[in-house]
Design a protein around this motif. Sequence first.
Motif, PDB file in Angstrom:
ATOM      1  N   GLY A  17      -3.405  10.510   7.333  1.00 37.70           N
ATOM      2  CA  GLY A  17      -2.138  10.655   6.603  1.00 37.70           C
ATOM      3  C   GLY A  17      -1.895  12.096   6.226  1.00 37.70           C
ATOM      4  N   ASP A  21      -2.345  16.554   7.574  1.00 34.00           N
ATOM      5  CA  ASP A  21      -1.276  17.533   7.827  1.00 34.00           C
ATOM      6  C   ASP A  21      -1.492  18.787   6.980  1.00 34.00           C
ATOM      7  N   TRP A 261       7.345  20.180  13.142  1.00 34.61           N
ATOM      8  CA  TRP A 261       8.406  19.224  12.788  1.00 34.61           C
ATOM      9  C   TRP A 261       9.742  19.944  12.708  1.00 34.61           C
ATOM     10  N   VAL A 309       7.761   5.340   9.125  1.00 29.45           N
ATOM     11  CA  VAL A 309       6.486   5.764   9.723  1.00 29.45           C
ATOM     12  C   VAL A 309       5.508   5.735   8.568  1.00 29.45           C
ATOM     13  N   ARG A 311       1.492   4.260   6.721  1.00 33.80           N
ATOM     14  CA  ARG A 311       0.371   3.344   6.550  1.00 33.80           C
ATOM     15  C   ARG A 311       0.950   2.080   5.926  1.00 33.80           C
ATOM     16  N   GLN A 315       0.877   0.682  -1.555  1.00 35.68           N
ATOM     17  CA  GLN A 315       1.392   1.945  -2.105  1.00 35.68           C
ATOM     18  C   GLN A 315       2.774   2.281  -1.556  1.00 35.68           C
ATOM     19  N   LYS A 316       2.995   1.932  -0.301  1.00 35.42           N
ATOM     20  CA  LYS A 316       4.205   2.384   0.386  1.00 35.42           C
ATOM     21  C   LYS A 316       5.401   1.458   0.174  1.00 35.42           C
ATOM     22  N   VAL A 339       6.665   2.544  12.995  1.00 37.57           N
ATOM     23  CA  VAL A 339       5.315   2.681  13.547  1.00 37.57           C
ATOM     24  C   VAL A 339       4.374   2.727  12.343  1.00 37.57           C
ATOM     25  N   GLY A 366       0.190   0.340  14.942  1.00 30.68           N
ATOM     26  CA  GLY A 366      -0.835   1.282  15.385  1.00 30.68           C
ATOM     27  C   GLY A 366      -0.493   2.671  14.883  1.00 30.68           C
ATOM     28  N   TYR A 367      -1.298   3.619  15.318  1.00 31.40           N
ATOM     29  CA  TYR A 367      -1.066   5.019  14.943  1.00 31.40           C
ATOM     30  C   TYR A 367      -0.624   5.751  16.188  1.00 31.40           C
ATOM     31  N   ASN A 368       0.527   6.397  16.140  1.00 31.37           N
ATOM     32  CA  ASN A 368       1.024   7.068  17.330  1.00 31.37           C
ATOM     33  C   ASN A 368       1.862   8.292  16.950  1.00 31.37           C
ATOM     34  N   GLU A 369       1.267   9.433  17.193  1.00 27.74           N
ATOM     35  CA  GLU A 369       1.879  10.715  16.810  1.00 27.74           C
ATOM     36  C   GLU A 369       3.243  10.917  17.484  1.00 27.74           C
ATOM     37  N   SER A 372       5.921   8.806  16.039  1.00 27.35           N
ATOM     38  CA  SER A 372       6.339   9.205  14.695  1.00 27.35           C
ATOM     39  C   SER A 372       7.439  10.267  14.786  1.00 27.35           C
ATOM     40  N   GLU A 389       3.935   7.893  -4.898  1.00 29.96           N
ATOM     41  CA  GLU A 389       3.889   8.813  -3.764  1.00 29.96           C
ATOM     42  C   GLU A 389       3.535  10.212  -4.254  1.00 29.96           C
ATOM     43  N   GLY A 392       4.344  12.842  -0.260  1.00 33.27           N
ATOM     44  CA  GLY A 392       5.118  12.255   0.835  1.00 33.27           C
ATOM     45  C   GLY A 392       5.583  13.383   1.733  1.00 33.27           C
ATOM     46  N   TYR A 397      10.209  15.592   6.505  1.00 39.33           N
ATOM     47  CA  TYR A 397      10.471  15.655   7.951  1.00 39.33           C
ATOM     48  C   TYR A 397      11.870  15.095   8.223  1.00 39.33           C
TER      49      TYR A 397
HETATM   50  P1  ADP Z   1       0.074   9.383   3.148  1.00 41.95           P
HETATM   51  O1  ADP Z   1      -0.763  10.609   3.195  1.00 41.95           O
HETATM   52  O2  ADP Z   1       0.052   8.681   1.831  1.00 41.95           O
HETATM   53  O3  ADP Z   1      -0.194   8.436   4.273  1.00 41.95           O
HETATM   54  P2  ADP Z   1       2.309  11.188   3.689  1.00 41.95           P
HETATM   55  O4  ADP Z   1       3.783  10.927   3.771  1.00 41.95           O
HETATM   56  O5  ADP Z   1       1.861  12.295   2.805  1.00 41.95           O
HETATM   57  O6  ADP Z   1       1.613   9.814   3.326  1.00 41.95           O
HETATM   58  O7  ADP Z   1       1.783  11.554   5.151  1.00 41.95           O
HETATM   59  C1  ADP Z   1       1.764  10.637   6.183  1.00 41.95           C
HETATM   60  C2  ADP Z   1       1.504  11.370   7.492  1.00 41.95           C
HETATM   61  O8  ADP Z   1       0.888  10.477   8.408  1.00 41.95           O
HETATM   62  C3  ADP Z   1       2.779  11.855   8.157  1.00 41.95           C
HETATM   63  O9  ADP Z   1       2.517  12.971   8.954  1.00 41.95           O
HETATM   64  C4  ADP Z   1       3.143  10.651   9.040  1.00 41.95           C
HETATM   65  O10 ADP Z   1       3.999  11.024  10.095  1.00 41.95           O
HETATM   66  C5  ADP Z   1       1.774  10.223   9.516  1.00 41.95           C
HETATM   67  N1  ADP Z   1       1.653   8.798   9.858  1.00 41.95           N
HETATM   68  C6  ADP Z   1       1.516   7.743   9.023  1.00 41.95           C
HETATM   69  N2  ADP Z   1       1.400   6.596   9.713  1.00 41.95           N
HETATM   70  C7  ADP Z   1       1.477   6.943  11.020  1.00 41.95           C
HETATM   71  C8  ADP Z   1       1.422   6.191  12.252  1.00 41.95           C
HETATM   72  N3  ADP Z   1       1.271   4.879  12.244  1.00 41.95           N
HETATM   73  N4  ADP Z   1       1.524   6.873  13.406  1.00 41.95           N
HETATM   74  C9  ADP Z   1       1.680   8.230  13.405  1.00 41.95           C
HETATM   75  N5  ADP Z   1       1.735   8.985  12.299  1.00 41.95           N
HETATM   76  C10 ADP Z   1       1.628   8.347  11.119  1.00 41.95           C
END
Ligand code: ADP
Length: 490
Positions: A17, A21, A261, A309, A311, A315-316, A339, A366-369, A372, A389, A392, A397
């Motif tokens: 998460g 970054d 971004w 996008v 988790r 929390q979310k 996603v 799933g997780y997929n950059e 996102s 949050e 965030g 973005y």
């Molecule tokens: P947290 O750290 O609480 O998860 P943030 O908003 O600070 O929330 O950061 C989330 C980061 O993780 C962002 O860069 C977001 O794009 C990325 N992210 C979260 N879930 C996914 C997913 N399923 N696939 C790709 N990127 C994700």
Amino acid sequence: MNIILTSAEVYPYAKVGGLGDVSGYLPKEWEQLEHNPIVIMPKYGMIDTEKYKIQPLDITISVPMGSWTEYAKLWRGILPGTTVPVYFLESAEYFDRQGIYGNPEGFADNDRRFIFLSRAVFETAKAIDFRADIICANDYHTAFTMAFLKTHYRHDPYFSKTAGVYNIHNIIFQGICKPKETLFIAQIDQSQFYQGSWFEHNGAVNSMKVGIMFADKITTVSPRYATEIRYTDQGYGMQQILNLRGSDVIGILNGVDYNEWNPETDFRIYENYSLKSPLKKKNNKIEYLKEFGIPEVEAYSDMPLIGMVSRLTDQKGFDLVEQILEKWMEHYPIRFTIVGSGISRYENFFRSLAKKHPTRAIVHIGYNEVLSHKIEASSDIFLMPSHFEPCGLNQMYSLKYGTIPLVRATGGLADTVQEFNYRTGEGNGFTFDDYAIGDMAWAMERTISAYFNKPVWQKIMRNAMECNYSSTRSASRYIDVFEWALETIR
Ligand code: ADP
């Protein structure tokens, strides 16, 4: 300034998460500001050493643990787009496995893994001869570095002029461990554990408290969150402890790495666009809908696409989403896409939503950059109804991508998104205060009606895209704090 940043997540190598970054862009920015950062992190099993050109060094460090010594082999890479060295700790026992934390339950040995990491930071610095002015630790995983700096390494000439800054990205994860074993492994005398001591909280060792108490300065990721964790139950039991540190607790808003971004340059999206060509944004939506099976004629219809996008955790705000999304789909001409991964109840909810609405809901579990980025570029509205949050990132973005955020006004969301005001023409999104269905529904009503009022929507998009939450500004605020931290130890 010589800075060691240590973190359990660092983008692009390992990210779950926002921690990843931020740990990725801060060193980049510090280097731009002419400082001298290095990064120390675990070499997890899933890190792609070939892709990132990570090479083994001929150095093995000794890490004192308990009454014995453990070892880590050092690997070295360069943070992409910089000359910042990143040192990876290879330990078959602790890190050579898939995943970072072992979510959702967590690996059984996380306490030891992260104490090992925290201790290894010092031994790595010595082995590579790096005299740090600052150790910047991030979240509970590396919190013990703050204690080690003031105990085992206090009289070590390498660190006698080093200050510790502890950065809280999310206070809910506190690293609560069994006292006896933990203090033994950390080589802290058992006599240091008593009610109210810096190691004790509710009868356990609490790594978060350790970080807060031993750090020279404590930062967190937005000004609003800095207040919330001190004065409301968002502090999850740490309120009093933070208040003991008073003005040493400083909120610094996270920023956005606009090299990663930016709709003008983002290579992961269908078509680049900018404030000058916002209509091209629409092509991203059409291409996205077509890519994920929406019939071509329907893809052109003017239905707002609501994106997420995230988790998939409480929390979310997913308990709210779960209660209301179907009703919105019935009531409004909208599409929805997400996603995310996390709690299986929410994963299943979204899977069944996609089954029920095959032409209106696109769900990726799933997780997929890449996705996102595509969702940020293709959606019209970005939904973040978080229960809490810390900062965030996705709403920031979204602003840059002209994707209008609808958020609950908490933590960093409140610091970055302001409700659009029809009278003044100011505001970059839509917000609601109470964590309640009614408030969220009313905010959605306002958002949808603004969407169908084209001049208004264009104005909001312009306001959003003009916002500047750059990571440069954020990183230079950390430098200010580092200077203050150094003053406290001089
Ligand atoms: P947290 O750290 O609480 O998860 P943030 O908003 O600070 O929330 O950061 C989330 C980061 O993780 C962002 O860069 C977001 O794009 C990325 N992210 C979260 N879930 C996914 C997913 N399923 N696939 C790709 N990127 C994700």
